[in-house]
Design a protein around this motif. Structure first.
Motif, short mmCIF file in Angstrom:
data_model
loop_
_atom_site.label_atom_id
_atom_site.label_comp_id
_atom_site.label_asym_id
_atom_site.label_seq_id
_atom_site.Cartn_x
_atom_site.Cartn_y
_atom_site.Cartn_z
N HIS A 1 18.16 39.63 23.65
CA HIS A 1 18.63 38.71 24.69
C HIS A 1 17.45 37.91 25.26
O HIS A 1 17.55 36.69 25.46
CB HIS A 1 19.34 39.48 25.80
CG HIS A 1 19.82 38.62 26.92
ND1 HIS A 1 20.92 37.80 26.81
CD2 HIS A 1 19.31 38.42 28.16
CE1 HIS A 1 21.08 37.14 27.95
NE2 HIS A 1 20.12 37.50 28.77
N THR A 2 16.34 38.60 25.52
CA THR A 2 15.15 37.93 26.03
C THR A 2 14.62 36.92 25.02
O THR A 2 14.26 35.79 25.39
CB THR A 2 14.07 38.97 26.38
OG1 THR A 2 14.59 39.87 27.35
CG2 THR A 2 12.81 38.30 26.91
N LEU A 3 14.59 37.30 23.76
CA LEU A 3 14.15 36.39 22.71
C LEU A 3 15.06 35.16 22.64
O LEU A 3 14.60 34.03 22.51
CB LEU A 3 14.13 37.11 21.36
CG LEU A 3 13.72 36.27 20.15
CD1 LEU A 3 12.31 35.71 20.32
CD2 LEU A 3 13.83 37.09 18.88
N ARG A 4 16.38 35.38 22.76
CA ARG A 4 17.33 34.27 22.72
C ARG A 4 17.08 33.29 23.85
O ARG A 4 17.20 32.08 23.68
CB ARG A 4 18.76 34.80 22.80
CG ARG A 4 19.79 33.72 22.62
CD ARG A 4 21.20 34.20 22.74
NE ARG A 4 21.39 35.51 22.19
CZ ARG A 4 22.50 36.20 22.22
NH1 ARG A 4 23.57 35.68 22.79
NH2 ARG A 4 22.60 37.39 21.71
N GLU A 5 16.72 33.79 25.03
CA GLU A 5 16.46 32.92 26.17
C GLU A 5 15.12 32.20 26.06
O GLU A 5 14.97 31.09 26.54
CB GLU A 5 16.49 33.73 27.47
CG GLU A 5 17.87 34.18 27.86
CD GLU A 5 17.88 34.89 29.19
OE1 GLU A 5 16.80 35.25 29.71
OE2 GLU A 5 18.97 35.10 29.72
N ALA A 6 14.13 32.83 25.43
CA ALA A 6 12.78 32.28 25.39
C ALA A 6 12.53 31.33 24.22
O ALA A 6 11.68 30.46 24.31
CB ALA A 6 11.76 33.43 25.33
N ARG B 1 19.12 45.43 22.34
CA ARG B 1 19.93 44.29 22.80
C ARG B 1 19.19 43.51 23.90
O ARG B 1 19.22 42.28 23.92
CB ARG B 1 21.28 44.78 23.31
CG ARG B 1 22.28 43.69 23.50
CD ARG B 1 23.60 44.28 23.94
NE ARG B 1 23.88 45.45 23.15
CZ ARG B 1 24.97 45.64 22.43
NH1 ARG B 1 25.91 44.75 22.43
NH2 ARG B 1 25.15 46.73 21.73
N ALA B 2 18.49 44.21 24.79
CA ALA B 2 17.74 43.55 25.85
C ALA B 2 16.60 42.70 25.26
O ALA B 2 16.37 41.57 25.71
CB ALA B 2 17.18 44.59 26.82
N VAL B 3 15.93 43.22 24.26
CA VAL B 3 14.85 42.47 23.60
C VAL B 3 15.41 41.22 22.93
O VAL B 3 14.86 40.12 23.06
CB VAL B 3 14.10 43.35 22.59
CG1 VAL B 3 13.17 42.52 21.72
CG2 VAL B 3 13.32 44.45 23.30
N TYR C 1 15.20 31.37 17.25
CA TYR C 1 15.95 32.61 17.42
C TYR C 1 16.70 32.96 16.14
O TYR C 1 16.64 34.08 15.65
CB TYR C 1 16.92 32.50 18.59
CG TYR C 1 17.78 33.72 18.75
CD1 TYR C 1 17.26 34.88 19.30
CD2 TYR C 1 19.11 33.73 18.33
CE1 TYR C 1 18.05 36.02 19.44
CE2 TYR C 1 19.90 34.85 18.47
CZ TYR C 1 19.36 35.99 19.02
OH TYR C 1 20.13 37.11 19.14
#
Length: 55
Positions: free
Chosen positions: A15-20, A11-13, A26
């Motif tokens: 989330h980071t992908l969604r922000e970047a 989930r953290a990965v 995405y």
């Protein structure tokens, strides 16, 4: 590694992908994941949400 720790990390990965990435990038990336990952792509509320391909 237990399932809860693995889910948190995945989930953290995502989330980071969604922000970047852009929304299209995405969505295109997540649409390529196996169905088991769809539930991890919902809002970060801690609640799992099922996601369908192409949505």
């Amino acid at each position: 590694m237990d399932r809860q720790v693995a889910s948190y990390g995945a989930r953290a990965v995502l989330h980071t992908l969604r922000e970047a990435a852009s929304a299209k990038e995405y969505g295109d990336s997540v649409d390529q994941l196996p169905a088991e990952f769809w539930q991890l792509t919902g809002p970060g509320s801690g609640r799992l949400e099922t996601r369908r391909v192409g949505t």
